[in-house]
Design an enzyme around this catalytic site. Structure first.
Site, PDB file in Angstrom:
ATOM      1  N   HIS A 141       0.817  -1.341  -0.149  1.00  0.00           N
ATOM      2  CA  HIS A 141      -0.019  -0.106   0.145  1.00  0.00           C
ATOM      3  C   HIS A 141       0.953   1.082   0.025  1.00  0.00           C
ATOM      4  CE1 HIS A 141      -3.738   2.430   1.172  1.00  0.00           C
ATOM      5  NE2 HIS A 141      -2.764   3.069   1.782  1.00  0.00           N
ATOM      6  N   GLU A 142       1.757   1.412   1.046  1.00  0.00           N
ATOM      7  CA  GLU A 142       2.444   2.763   1.090  1.00  0.00           C
ATOM      8  C   GLU A 142       3.521   2.699  -0.115  1.00  0.00           C
ATOM      9  OE1 GLU A 142       2.087   4.772   3.269  1.00  0.00           O
ATOM     10  OE2 GLU A 142       0.767   3.597   4.517  1.00  0.00           O
TER      11      GLU A 142
ATOM     12  N   HIS B  32       1.726   4.867  -2.682  1.00  0.00           N
ATOM     13  CA  HIS B  32       2.263   6.212  -2.202  1.00  0.00           C
ATOM     14  C   HIS B  32       3.601   6.793  -2.413  1.00  0.00           C
ATOM     15  CE1 HIS B  32      -1.620   7.085  -0.147  1.00  0.00           C
ATOM     16  NE2 HIS B  32      -1.245   6.054   0.768  1.00  0.00           N
TER      17      HIS B  32
END
Lengths: 497, 497
Positions: A264-265, A268
């Site tokens: 997930h990160e 980003h």
């Protein structure tokens, strides 16, 4: 002599802010990842000093005149977009009196600090008292921002995180979602009831999990020459575009939460790493919005990470670092990653039930900001909506109810919709990719992820804040704005297909 | 209403500088310890921006008037000492025109960068060309500082690192040292010739060395709640007093260099961790000088770390982390730590031959700054002095000769004496401790190190910059300034006793 002296001076000032904010970002990352406890007071003072300095520079009296002069200068399309974003930043910094900013900062700090012990004690009354003060100041903030922008109060807050998004639009897409989501959750659960899922057997050593997470980041194209992975109590993606600092946390009894959190990160992180280099330091080079940011992390974690073929890529990495286990077979990993189990906690929710948590919070926070309800009304509304949306009885359990998140206590009203808008945007990106690349799923299954990354880079990352969101979406997907039908089709296809 | 408004305003300004410099320190530490390579350009720009901002605040036009007004205010002794240090900081920041500071910064950056490839290539001619430019600007700097202070040029430079120290004093103590040191080195070598020393057998895993280093730091009283140990190519002690960031480097074939380096930096670290808390952020709370700082690292590394009884404390830690080896017996560890072998390289030198390296550099750099010699004269002087002091032939070997250190290329003229002044001060502290605590050596042998730390804390660390160096020395040791006889007695006692 430059023909755009005001514009050039604005660029110089923003570059300066960018450089100073760099130090703030790194020191904040260090505060979460490495700082020993006794460093905290000095660090807080140092960061507050820098915060004040940056605010002072962002509200400098000369800026208004420079912005107005620059409007009259001969600028190309890119420069004009940059100027638009400079004005947005200026308005955000100048709409609120310093006294309100400071009062809210104090109230938040008090509320967050108390929450840390109130939550485990299930002390709703204590938390509510502090939250009332934060809400009072947030309403005042919303009133001033609304006056300045002409938006409704809630929209004025939401506009800080998702520029251009309005609650009429959120009502429309969440209203639709609300109709079919509870039924979908039930049908998926019924279907999964018969599935045999093997639970991996721990413990899983932290060092092995760390190496696994880094290999997953490499698979996802993270550039370790321009960033790092470390650990913190609350995972985040910080640092600066030139040097992205991601964090995760490890539990030795379970490796999937850290692994999916890391993926997930990484979404980003790659957005930040690939923002347009030629404009770095200027508002134009910033990520478009929080919803768009979340669309990248969810493109990585959900669209790709829970893709039925992706478990085939992940499984060899898991075996490499954690050894052989029957539970590590690709089909089983995929079942673990797509298991739908409605629960109390938003951050632990699966892809399908997650939006229900967001709808609930959106409905409550919009009404709170607009003055339609008060803090004391939250628990009853929470209980009713949890029952209605997820069929879960939450009565009396405040710590796993409205006290589970600290967003509101931190004054972050208007942020929650971004999570589900991001999920919807991500579905729209992948629907577009499949239209343009009909063999996409076969390529993903063959471990060829670059078509996905190249597409995201060309359409989203490299565009920074060059376009308003609606135009960015149009250019990326060919559709005029957010189309929630893609999200529904994605969930139905993946979970009932 | 305060009765000391100018003084109070000065304190507020220094606190602000302290807080902003905090972010600079942490970002600099990160740059050496953790930053990935592609972050370098943005970090350099961010640090330069902050450097400019701090310089601007330190040269603010209002400061001169505030300093003058504060002189007339009713201040107590401590406040007056603080004001003296504020004025010292102000003079240092204001004595040089910005254009010279920037030109020197550029020349240094160019010279240092080229040195990295010139040194391995033994390219003296290339290095000398860049060094001439650094020297030219340093002479200009020295001329301006000398005009401002009334000191000689070299003294004006040295005063930046060792306030109050003069070359007449350095000449006196180094002149004495120069008489007996070469003879001592020879006698020690003759004596050690017959000793059997066992070399530890590697490799030594980095993780085990790291744990060993941390245990040694605990033994030396380092507070891990207020600091960390990490890794960097060039070990240093950075961070801020509230959060000390030490680094070391590991070689798997040899563990002693890292261990003794860590013990050395721990001395710097504890000085910083124990600077007076009540004045933190004010110049009064800073470490007294670089020589005093070095006296702490050498109190730890040499006075304590090479103490014959200390190996008895270190040996169990070594065995715990690296396993049993005959070479890890206390007597052998002590022999390894006190082995005297003159060599080309200063940073690898033992306690006895180290001062010879410093004397050589001091004599050359003083003459360079005063204009008595030129860069082209360095090699011949180097060769002659190395032969005279250490009996080593260095002809033609520039890379292990004048190119081994980058101090001069970095414009650090006037710094070298601090290393040996620090060694001498450390000997003076321990002579005083033994006079005041006759059982000190038995207590050290029993593993009781707190008497040493308590003494250093009371006499040095907690005093910050409250006293000028001469008075600090008087108060700490009861003697009027530096007495080099203690250093001679220490070396003769330890190595010939």
């Amino acid at each position: 002599m430059s023909k755009t002296p005001a514009y050039d001076e604005l660029c110089r000032r923003h570059q300066r802010l960018h450089r100073l904010a760099h130090l703030q970002s790194i020191a904040s990352w260090d505060q979460s990842a490495f700082m020993p406890p006794k460093g905290n007071e000095a660090r807080a003072l140092a960061l507050a000093e820098m915060g004040g300095l940056l605010h002072q520079q962002a509200t400098d009296a000369a800026l208004k005149g420079l912005l107005d002069s620059a409007e009259g200068e001969s600028l190309d399309e890119t420069q004009r977009a940059n100027l638009r974003e400079m004005r947005r930043a200026w308005r955000a910094s100048n709409a609120l009196p310093q006294s309100l900013v400071e009062a809210k900062s104090l109230a938040i700090s008090h509320c967050e600090h108390a929450w840390r012990s109130q939550r485990p004690a299930n002390d709703w009354a204590g938390y509510a008292e502090n939250l009332r003060e934060v809400l009072r100041l947030t309403r005042e903030e919303a009133r001033l921002l609304a006056e300045d922008s002409g938006l409704s109060k809630y929209d004025a807050l939401m506009d800080q995180y998702e520029p251009g998004m309005r609650s009429t639009e959120v009502d429309r897409v969440f209203g639709d979602l609300r109709q079919w989501l509870p039924g979908l959750i039930q049908r998926v659960q019924e279907r999964q009831r018969g599935e045999a899922v093997q639970v991996p057997e721990g413990p899983f050593a932290t060092a092995a999990q760390r190496a696994l997470g880094q290999d997953a980041m490499r698979l996802m194209g993270f550039d370790f020459e321009a960033g790092r992975l470390d650990e913190s109590a609350h995972p985040f993606c910080g640092g600066v575009p030139e040097d992205v600092r991601m964090t995760t946390r490890y539990r030795e009894d379970s490796f999937l939460p850290s692994l999916t959190g890391t993926i997930h990160e990484t979404g980003h992180g790659r957005y930040e790493q690939n923002l347009p280099r030629e404009w770095l330091g200027l508002p134009l080079a910033r990520a478009r919005s929080m919803g768009l940011h979340e669309s990248q992390s969810l493109s990585f974690e959900m669209q790709l990470g829970s893709h039925p073929a992706f478990a085939g890529l992940l499984s060899p990495l898991i075996v490499k670092h954690l050894g052989e286990q029957p539970a590590f077979a690709p089909e089983n990993i995929n079942r673990l990653l797509t298991r739908v189990v409605p629960g109390h906690i938003r951050v632990d929710a699966d892809e399908v039930s997650y939006p229900a948590h967001v709808i609930l919070r959106y409905e409550i926070e919009r009404a709170l900001v607009e003055g339609e309800i008060e803090v004391d009304d939250i628990p009853a509304l929470w209980d009713a909506k949890m029952m209605e949306l997820l069929g879960i009885d939450t009565r009396g359990n405040y710590k796993d109810g409205p006290m589970q998140d600290v967003h509101w206590g931190a004054g972050l009203f208007g942020y929650f919709p971004c999570y589900t808008l991001g999920a919807m945007y991500a579905a729209q990106w992948f629907a577009t990719m499949r239209r343009e690349m009909p063999d996409l799923d076969q390529r993903i299954a063959a471990g060829e992820l670059s078509p996905v990354f190249d597409w995201l880079n060309a359409r989203i990352w490299s565009q920074g804040s060059r376009w308003e969101t609606a135009e960015l979406v149009q250019r990326a997907s060919g559709e005029p704005g957010l189309n929630p039908a893609h999200f529904r089709a994605h969930l139905e296809g993946r979970y009932l297909g």
